[in-house]
Design a protein around this motif. Structure first.
Motif, short mmCIF file in Angstrom:
data_model
loop_
_atom_site.label_atom_id
_atom_site.label_comp_id
_atom_site.label_asym_id
_atom_site.label_seq_id
_atom_site.Cartn_x
_atom_site.Cartn_y
_atom_site.Cartn_z
N LEU A 160 2.75 1.57 -3.34
CA LEU A 160 1.81 2.33 -4.29
C LEU A 160 1.37 3.72 -4.12
N SER A 161 1.04 4.02 -3.05
CA SER A 161 1.11 5.67 -2.77
C SER A 161 2.33 6.49 -2.95
N TYR A 162 3.51 5.93 -2.79
CA TYR A 162 4.64 6.60 -3.05
C TYR A 162 4.84 6.59 -4.61
N SER A 163 4.44 5.61 -5.23
CA SER A 163 4.69 5.50 -6.77
C SER A 163 3.74 6.71 -7.37
N GLN A 164 2.42 6.72 -6.72
CA GLN A 164 1.49 7.74 -7.22
C GLN A 164 1.96 9.12 -7.22
N LEU A 165 2.52 9.61 -5.82
CA LEU A 165 3.23 10.54 -5.65
C LEU A 165 4.38 10.87 -6.61
N LEU A 166 5.16 10.12 -6.90
CA LEU A 166 6.37 10.24 -7.82
C LEU A 166 5.92 10.58 -9.06
N GLU A 167 4.67 9.88 -9.69
CA GLU A 167 4.07 10.08 -10.98
C GLU A 167 3.65 11.57 -11.06
N GLU A 168 2.90 12.00 -9.97
CA GLU A 168 2.46 13.47 -9.64
C GLU A 168 3.62 14.50 -10.02
N HIS A 169 4.77 14.08 -9.24
CA HIS A 169 5.57 14.82 -9.02
C HIS A 169 6.78 15.17 -10.53
N SER A 187 0.91 -1.30 -0.10
CA SER A 187 -0.02 -0.26 0.05
C SER A 187 0.81 1.30 -0.01
N ASN A 188 1.95 1.30 0.79
CA ASN A 188 2.78 2.58 1.06
C ASN A 188 3.60 2.49 -0.42
#
Length: 75
Positions: free
Chosen positions: A14-23, A11-12
């Motif tokens: 996946l959340s981090y991956s989403q954050l990186l994509e947005e960044h 879960s963490n």
């Protein structure tokens, strides 16, 4: 890892991956175009050389992290 811990790690991650994509999207669509307008060619060349050095160092770190993860999952 216990099943509950594995689920937290996933879960963490996946959340981090989403954050990186947005960044990265913000960098690509906003920051880099602004920088291209503001920085002259010779400065860009210097920046590129420094990034190449950092990327080489990060590849080494990435390989170490992958090895550690591999060892952890084998246990």
């Amino acid at each position: 890892l216990a099943k509950e811990d594995q689920e937290k790690v996933i879960s963490n991650a996946l959340s981090y991956s989403q954050l990186l994509e947005e960044h990265i999207l913000k960098e690509d669509q906003i920051l880099y175009p602004m920088a291209e307008e503001a920085i002259n060619k010779s400065s860009w060349e210097l920046v590129a050389k420094k990034f190449e050095k950092v990327n080489r160092e990060l590849k080494s770190t990435e390989q170490k992290c992958i090895a550690i993860l591999g060892e952890a999952t084998e246990k």
